[in-house]
Design a protein around this motif. Structure first.
Motif, PDB file in Angstrom:
ATOM      1  N   ARG A   8       0.871  -1.177   0.000  1.00  0.00           N
ATOM      2  CA  ARG A   8       0.000   0.000   0.000  1.00  0.00           C
ATOM      3  C   ARG A   8       0.903   1.220   0.000  1.00  0.00           C
ATOM      4  NH1 ARG A   8      -1.295   3.647   3.664  1.00  0.00           N
ATOM      5  NH2 ARG A   8      -3.189   4.834   3.371  1.00  0.00           N
ATOM      6  N   VAL A   9       0.750   2.093  -0.976  1.00  0.00           N
ATOM      7  CA  VAL A   9       1.541   3.319  -1.072  1.00  0.00           C
ATOM      8  C   VAL A   9       0.682   4.459  -0.524  1.00  0.00           C
ATOM      9  CG1 VAL A   9       2.772   4.884  -2.632  1.00  0.00           C
ATOM     10  CG2 VAL A   9       2.725   2.418  -3.109  1.00  0.00           C
ATOM     11  N   THR A  10       1.195   5.155   0.485  1.00  0.00           N
ATOM     12  CA  THR A  10       0.447   6.284   1.034  1.00  0.00           C
ATOM     13  C   THR A  10       0.331   7.389  -0.012  1.00  0.00           C
ATOM     14  OG1 THR A  10       2.408   7.381   1.926  1.00  0.00           O
ATOM     15  CG2 THR A  10       1.260   5.789   3.387  1.00  0.00           C
ATOM     16  N   ARG A  11      -0.641   8.270   0.186  1.00  0.00           N
ATOM     17  CA  ARG A  11      -0.803   9.388  -0.757  1.00  0.00           C
ATOM     18  C   ARG A  11       0.457  10.239  -0.812  1.00  0.00           C
ATOM     19  NH1 ARG A  11      -6.581   9.896   1.213  1.00  0.00           N
ATOM     20  NH2 ARG A  11      -5.600  10.938   2.974  1.00  0.00           N
ATOM     21  N   ARG A  12       1.047  10.469   0.348  1.00  0.00           N
ATOM     22  CA  ARG A  12       2.271  11.265   0.393  1.00  0.00           C
ATOM     23  C   ARG A  12       3.366  10.611  -0.438  1.00  0.00           C
ATOM     24  NH1 ARG A  12       6.157  12.509   5.555  1.00  0.00           N
ATOM     25  NH2 ARG A  12       7.940  13.139   4.300  1.00  0.00           N
ATOM     26  N   ALA A  13       3.603   9.323  -0.208  1.00  0.00           N
ATOM     27  CA  ALA A  13       4.653   8.611  -0.944  1.00  0.00           C
ATOM     28  C   ALA A  13       4.352   8.586  -2.438  1.00  0.00           C
ATOM     29  CB  ALA A  13       4.819   7.198  -0.401  1.00  0.00           C
ATOM     30  N   LEU A  45      11.713  -6.452  -3.614  1.00  0.00           N
ATOM     31  CA  LEU A  45      12.588  -6.943  -2.556  1.00  0.00           C
ATOM     32  C   LEU A  45      11.929  -6.853  -1.186  1.00  0.00           C
ATOM     33  CD1 LEU A  45      15.380  -7.899  -1.495  1.00  0.00           C
ATOM     34  CD2 LEU A  45      16.008  -5.470  -1.393  1.00  0.00           C
ATOM     35  N   ILE A  46      11.423  -5.683  -0.831  1.00  0.00           N
ATOM     36  CA  ILE A  46      10.894  -5.510   0.524  1.00  0.00           C
ATOM     37  C   ILE A  46       9.553  -6.221   0.718  1.00  0.00           C
ATOM     38  CG2 ILE A  46      12.222  -3.434   0.972  1.00  0.00           C
ATOM     39  CD1 ILE A  46       9.729  -1.760   0.433  1.00  0.00           C
ATOM     40  N   ALA A  47       8.830  -6.484  -0.353  1.00  0.00           N
ATOM     41  CA  ALA A  47       7.580  -7.250  -0.222  1.00  0.00           C
ATOM     42  C   ALA A  47       7.873  -8.683   0.205  1.00  0.00           C
ATOM     43  CB  ALA A  47       6.797  -7.232  -1.527  1.00  0.00           C
ATOM     44  N   ILE A  48       9.013  -9.204  -0.205  1.00  0.00           N
ATOM     45  CA  ILE A  48       9.394 -10.580   0.148  1.00  0.00           C
ATOM     46  C   ILE A  48      10.250 -10.604   1.411  1.00  0.00           C
ATOM     47  CG2 ILE A  48      10.698 -12.603  -0.619  1.00  0.00           C
ATOM     48  CD1 ILE A  48       9.827 -11.866  -3.476  1.00  0.00           C
ATOM     49  N   HIS A  49      11.115  -9.607   1.570  1.00  0.00           N
ATOM     50  CA  HIS A  49      12.037  -9.542   2.712  1.00  0.00           C
ATOM     51  C   HIS A  49      11.891  -8.189   3.413  1.00  0.00           C
ATOM     52  CE1 HIS A  49      13.971 -13.156   1.243  1.00  0.00           C
ATOM     53  NE2 HIS A  49      14.093 -12.590   0.056  1.00  0.00           N
ATOM     54  N   PRO A  50      10.796  -7.960   4.128  1.00  0.00           N
ATOM     55  CA  PRO A  50      10.564  -6.640   4.712  1.00  0.00           C
ATOM     56  C   PRO A  50      11.582  -6.227   5.767  1.00  0.00           C
ATOM     57  CG  PRO A  50       8.909  -8.207   5.464  1.00  0.00           C
ATOM     58  CD  PRO A  50       9.697  -8.890   4.383  1.00  0.00           C
ATOM     59  N   GLY A  51      12.321  -7.149   6.328  1.00  0.00           N
ATOM     60  CA  GLY A  51      13.318  -6.804   7.330  1.00  0.00           C
ATOM     61  C   GLY A  51      14.651  -6.375   6.761  1.00  0.00           C
ATOM     62  N   VAL A  52      14.774  -6.327   5.440  1.00  0.00           N
ATOM     63  CA  VAL A  52      16.055  -6.030   4.808  1.00  0.00           C
ATOM     64  C   VAL A  52      16.499  -4.582   5.018  1.00  0.00           C
ATOM     65  CG1 VAL A  52      15.184  -5.391   2.510  1.00  0.00           C
ATOM     66  CG2 VAL A  52      17.409  -6.475   2.736  1.00  0.00           C
ATOM     67  N   GLY A  53      15.582  -3.661   5.150  1.00  0.00           N
ATOM     68  CA  GLY A  53      15.939  -2.257   5.304  1.00  0.00           C
ATOM     69  C   GLY A  53      16.481  -1.935   6.679  1.00  0.00           C
ATOM     70  N   LEU A  76      13.934   4.849   0.314  1.00  0.00           N
ATOM     71  CA  LEU A  76      12.520   4.513   0.305  1.00  0.00           C
ATOM     72  C   LEU A  76      12.159   4.092   1.729  1.00  0.00           C
ATOM     73  CD1 LEU A  76      10.026   4.124  -1.570  1.00  0.00           C
ATOM     74  CD2 LEU A  76      10.708   1.724  -1.720  1.00  0.00           C
ATOM     75  N   TYR A  77      11.245   4.822   2.342  1.00  0.00           N
ATOM     76  CA  TYR A  77      10.823   4.552   3.720  1.00  0.00           C
ATOM     77  C   TYR A  77       9.545   3.725   3.693  1.00  0.00           C
ATOM     78  CZ  TYR A  77      14.184   7.915   5.489  1.00  0.00           C
ATOM     79  OH  TYR A  77      15.351   8.563   5.818  1.00  0.00           O
ATOM     80  N   TYR A  78       9.478   2.731   4.569  1.00  0.00           N
ATOM     81  CA  TYR A  78       8.341   1.818   4.589  1.00  0.00           C
ATOM     82  C   TYR A  78       8.206   1.173   5.957  1.00  0.00           C
ATOM     83  CZ  TYR A  78      11.718  -1.985   4.416  1.00  0.00           C
ATOM     84  OH  TYR A  78      12.743  -2.846   4.725  1.00  0.00           O
ATOM     85  N   ARG A  79       7.106   0.488   6.168  1.00  0.00           N
ATOM     86  CA  ARG A  79       6.918  -0.327   7.368  1.00  0.00           C
ATOM     87  C   ARG A  79       5.905  -1.416   7.065  1.00  0.00           C
ATOM     88  NH1 ARG A  79       2.878   2.318  11.786  1.00  0.00           N
ATOM     89  NH2 ARG A  79       1.197   2.851  10.366  1.00  0.00           N
ATOM     90  N   VAL A  80       5.954  -2.453   7.861  1.00  0.00           N
ATOM     91  CA  VAL A  80       4.900  -3.453   7.834  1.00  0.00           C
ATOM     92  C   VAL A  80       3.855  -2.947   8.813  1.00  0.00           C
ATOM     93  CG1 VAL A  80       4.282  -5.845   8.293  1.00  0.00           C
ATOM     94  CG2 VAL A  80       6.484  -5.318   7.243  1.00  0.00           C
ATOM     95  N   ARG A  81       2.638  -2.808   8.347  1.00  0.00           N
ATOM     96  CA  ARG A  81       1.560  -2.301   9.202  1.00  0.00           C
ATOM     97  C   ARG A  81       1.369  -3.205  10.404  1.00  0.00           C
ATOM     98  NH1 ARG A  81      -1.230   2.314   9.011  1.00  0.00           N
ATOM     99  NH2 ARG A  81      -2.999   1.137   9.697  1.00  0.00           N
ATOM    100  N   GLY A  83      -0.092  -5.754  12.676  1.00  0.00           N
ATOM    101  CA  GLY A  83      -0.863  -6.905  12.223  1.00  0.00           C
ATOM    102  C   GLY A  83      -0.075  -7.736  11.232  1.00  0.00           C
ATOM    103  N   GLY A  84       0.931  -7.109  10.605  1.00  0.00           N
ATOM    104  CA  GLY A  84       1.885  -7.830   9.778  1.00  0.00           C
ATOM    105  C   GLY A  84       1.409  -8.301   8.424  1.00  0.00           C
ATOM    106  N   ASN A  85       0.311  -7.743   7.912  1.00  0.00           N
ATOM    107  CA  ASN A  85      -0.191  -8.282   6.656  1.00  0.00           C
ATOM    108  C   ASN A  85      -0.116  -7.333   5.459  1.00  0.00           C
ATOM    109  OD1 ASN A  85      -2.096  -6.574   7.676  1.00  0.00           O
ATOM    110  ND2 ASN A  85      -3.834  -7.927   7.355  1.00  0.00           N
ATOM    111  N   VAL A  86       0.361  -6.110   5.647  1.00  0.00           N
ATOM    112  CA  VAL A  86       0.466  -5.138   4.547  1.00  0.00           C
ATOM    113  C   VAL A  86       1.758  -4.349   4.698  1.00  0.00           C
ATOM    114  CG1 VAL A  86      -0.553  -3.087   3.470  1.00  0.00           C
ATOM    115  CG2 VAL A  86      -2.042  -4.891   4.316  1.00  0.00           C
ATOM    116  N   LEU A  87       2.462  -4.172   3.596  1.00  0.00           N
ATOM    117  CA  LEU A  87       3.657  -3.338   3.552  1.00  0.00           C
ATOM    118  C   LEU A  87       3.219  -1.946   3.122  1.00  0.00           C
ATOM    119  CD1 LEU A  87       6.847  -3.651   3.689  1.00  0.00           C
ATOM    120  CD2 LEU A  87       6.709  -3.567   1.221  1.00  0.00           C
ATOM    121  N   GLU A  88       3.551  -0.957   3.925  1.00  0.00           N
ATOM    122  CA  GLU A  88       3.127   0.411   3.662  1.00  0.00           C
ATOM    123  C   GLU A  88       4.327   1.257   3.257  1.00  0.00           C
ATOM    124  OE1 GLU A  88       0.055   3.274   5.924  1.00  0.00           O
ATOM    125  OE2 GLU A  88       1.754   2.629   7.158  1.00  0.00           O
ATOM    126  N   ILE A  89       4.275   1.837   2.067  1.00  0.00           N
ATOM    127  CA  ILE A  89       5.324   2.737   1.581  1.00  0.00           C
ATOM    128  C   ILE A  89       4.976   4.128   2.100  1.00  0.00           C
ATOM    129  CG2 ILE A  89       6.521   3.663  -0.438  1.00  0.00           C
ATOM    130  CD1 ILE A  89       6.785   0.575  -0.051  1.00  0.00           C
TER     131      ILE A  89
END
Length: 103
Positions: A8-13, A45-53, A76-81, A83-89
């Motif tokens: 999920r890409v935020t409006r800002r991103a 990359l981060i969708a598969i390995h979110p801890g890489v950053g 590129l700044y991101y987090r796993v929301r 609940g752990g089910n969505v990657l947020e840019i």
């Protein structure tokens, strides 16, 4: 194999990515698609390995990380929301800007 997290890409991103890509195409005629290619590669990359950053310092949100797009000098700044089910840019930030974005 791990299933990629939905992104999920935020409006800002989204605004920052679109603005940076427009600038890149207009000003980097020898490699106009480089920024978009690097962003897409980072998404995969981060969708598969979110801890890489690296953990982002000075972030107000919990769990913010960043990946360095070294070819184009952006983070590129991101987090796993929670609940752990969505990657947020959250943001795209040029490395020359000093301190990171407020996230």
């Amino acid at each position: 194999m791990t299933s990629p997290l939905p992104i999920r890409v935020t409006r800002r991103a989204a605004r920052e990515i679109e603005s940076a890509c427009d600038w890149w195409v207009a000003n980097r005629s020898s490699v106009p698609s480089a920024l978009r290619e690097e962003i897409e590669r980072a998404f995969r990359l981060i969708a598969i390995h979110p801890g890489v950053g690296a953990r982002a310092s000075n972030a107000k949100l919990v769990g913010v990380r960043r990946v360095h797009l070294s070819r184009v000098h952006y983070h590129l700044y991101y987090r796993v929301r929670p609940g752990g089910n969505v990657l947020e840019i959250l943001a795209l930030w040029h490395t020359s800007r000093g301190t990171g974005p407020r996230v």
